[in-house]
Design a protein around this motif. Structure first.
Motif: not given
Length: 146
Positions: A44-46, A56-58, A66-67
């Motif tokens: 929720q926060r991010v 797409l969240q890291e 990609e790696v």
């Protein structure tokens, strides 16, 4: 190249869960929508209810990287083209569909072994069920403070 949210979601399902069949893809779609709709904690926060931010969240989905493990990832959301079945499941999920077996789970993983860990990630999630090769985890009260 920019994809619509629907296209990106379908690509994620193909990449993350195609080998798990319709039920496995519905389970992953449920996780994604749970992250979109959760009212507390990190997602929720991010992500603030934004499906693109969830997808797409890291560090969340290997298919968005990609790696992986220091090597070029051959299976990404950018290298695979979804089939009609992924679009159908995305439409089901965006229309409010939830796989009851997954419930309010926020995480899944393939442990590459016959058993699932009791907790993942850390104290935030507790094992709920296994569908195919994936273990699914529900949030604990600890998650609310992440």
């Amino acid at each position: 190249m920019s994809f619509t949210d629907r296209e990106l979601f379908a690509r994620m399902l193909k990449c993350e869960a195609e080998g798990e069949g319709d039920t496995g893809m519905r389970a992953v779609a449920t996780i994604i929508m749970n992250r979109v709709n959760v009212s507390t904690g990190e997602y929720q926060r991010v992500c603030q209810g934004d499906i693109r931010q969830v997808l797409l969240q890291e560090g969340q989905f290997d298919c968005a990287r990609e790696v992986v493990g220091g090597r070029t990832n051959p299976r990404t959301i950018y290298s695979l083209t979804p089939d009609q079945v992924q679009y159908d499941i995305v439409d089901w999920a965006l229309g409010g569909g939830i796989l009851n077996a997954v419930g309010d789970c926020l995480w899944y993983l393939n442990p590459f072994k016959p058993s699932c860990s009791q907790n993942f990630p850390g104290e935030s999630g507790v094992f709920h069920t296994r569908i195919g090769n994936h273990c699914f985890y529900r949030p604990t009260p600890y998650y609310d403070n992440t």
